[in-house]
Design a protein around this motif. Structure first.
Motif, short mmCIF file in Angstrom:
data_model
loop_
_atom_site.label_atom_id
_atom_site.label_comp_id
_atom_site.label_asym_id
_atom_site.label_seq_id
_atom_site.Cartn_x
_atom_site.Cartn_y
_atom_site.Cartn_z
N LYS A 130 0.87 -1.18 0.00
CA LYS A 130 0.00 0.00 0.00
C LYS A 130 0.91 1.22 0.00
N PRO A 131 0.77 2.11 -0.99
CA PRO A 131 1.70 3.24 -1.09
C PRO A 131 1.86 4.00 0.20
N TRP A 132 3.09 4.44 0.45
CA TRP A 132 3.42 5.16 1.68
C TRP A 132 2.49 6.34 1.90
N ARG A 133 2.24 7.11 0.84
CA ARG A 133 1.45 8.34 1.00
C ARG A 133 -0.01 8.05 1.30
N ASN A 134 -0.48 6.85 1.01
CA ASN A 134 -1.86 6.48 1.27
C ASN A 134 -2.01 5.72 2.59
N SER A 163 1.25 -8.15 -9.73
CA SER A 163 0.84 -8.28 -8.34
C SER A 163 0.95 -9.75 -7.96
N PHE A 164 0.41 -10.12 -6.80
CA PHE A 164 0.44 -11.52 -6.36
C PHE A 164 -0.94 -11.89 -5.83
N ASP A 165 -1.34 -13.15 -6.07
CA ASP A 165 -2.61 -13.62 -5.51
C ASP A 165 -2.38 -14.13 -4.09
N LEU A 203 -2.40 -6.64 0.02
CA LEU A 203 -2.32 -7.08 -1.37
C LEU A 203 -3.66 -7.01 -2.09
N LYS A 204 -4.75 -7.19 -1.36
CA LYS A 204 -6.07 -7.12 -1.98
C LYS A 204 -6.27 -5.77 -2.65
N GLY A 205 -5.89 -4.71 -1.96
CA GLY A 205 -6.00 -3.37 -2.55
C GLY A 205 -5.06 -3.17 -3.72
N HIS A 206 -3.88 -3.79 -3.63
CA HIS A 206 -2.91 -3.69 -4.72
C HIS A 206 -3.46 -4.36 -5.98
N ARG A 207 -4.05 -5.53 -5.83
CA ARG A 207 -4.57 -6.27 -6.99
C ARG A 207 -5.70 -5.51 -7.68
N GLU A 208 -6.45 -4.75 -6.91
CA GLU A 208 -7.57 -3.99 -7.48
C GLU A 208 -7.09 -2.93 -8.46
N GLN A 209 -5.81 -2.55 -8.38
CA GLN A 209 -5.26 -1.54 -9.27
C GLN A 209 -4.36 -2.13 -10.35
#
Length: 212
Positions: A130-134, A163-165, A203-209
């Motif tokens: 999750k990005p540092w700034r977020n 990304s990774f599942d 990771l769930k949030g990362h995969r969404e992007q």
């Protein structure tokens, strides 16, 4: 490559100190740090984008995003001035740069790059999921919010090309990124094991992007 597009390049080449011969189209080995006009520079970038191999195309796209990343880093450093506790500010600053306590915590959970299998810590980057700034300050320092990645993999992961599942399998949907991975000899994750619950929440949030 210059010879293949010589008819396009020749009118824009400087008369003196040209990086490409005005008569043959071959690279001029006797010229060091030649100056390019803006039109010639734009044309060269366009030709590289359209005719280079996919790994270079991805690299060019990454470079285009570097300016925005640099400005984001400046903004983030400005935010840190608001943290009054110097110890906390120091830890958060190092976390933004993938160092210090954040890196130690990530390495404890992820001792190797999952994509390449590389375990030499001196060659790996601690990358936020999750990005540092977020993130809030706890998330910025959380080891579960990071992966140890080889530098070229970090570039793809950081910009949502891959990304990774939950099981640890490598995910990639964009054709250019797929070609880049093939050029690097990466067919999938080298180390496959499930992420823990806290890692998976990031990771769930990362995969969404993930780019497609």
């Amino acid at each position: 490559m210059p010879q293949n597009f010589f008819d396009l390049l020749q009118p824009l080449l400087p008369e003196r100190y040209s990086p490409i011969s005005n008569s043959t189209g071959r690279g001029n080995q006797g010229i060091y740090l030649a100056e390019l006009g803006e039109l010639l520079g734009r044309l060269l970038l366009k030709l590289i984008e359209e005719h280079s191999d996919p790994a270079i195309q991805v690299h060019l796209l990454v470079l285009q995003e570097e300016n925005s990343s640099a400005f984001s880093l400046i903004d983030d450093m400005q935010q840190l001035k608001e943290v009054t506790n110097s110890t906390e500010r120091d830890a958060l600053t190092k976390a933004r740069l993938g160092q210090g306590l954040f890196r130690q915590r990530v390495a404890q959970l992820e001792p190797a790059c999952r994509a390449t299998g590389l375990r030499r810590q001196e060659f790996l980057l601690a990358s936020h999921i999750k990005p540092w700034r977020n993130s809030n300050n706890n998330e910025r320092l959380s080891g579960a919010n990071g992966l140890m990645l080889s530098p070229h993999i970090d570039k793809l992961f950081d910009r949502y090309w891959i990304s990774f599942d939950p099981t640890g399998e490598l995910l990639c949907e964009h054709e250019i990124a797929k070609e880049a991975l093939r050029c690097w000899g990466i067919k999938g994750a080298n180390l496959i094991r499930p992420f823990n619950r806290e890692q998976e929440s990031f990771l769930k949030g990362h995969r969404e992007q993930l780019r497609n």
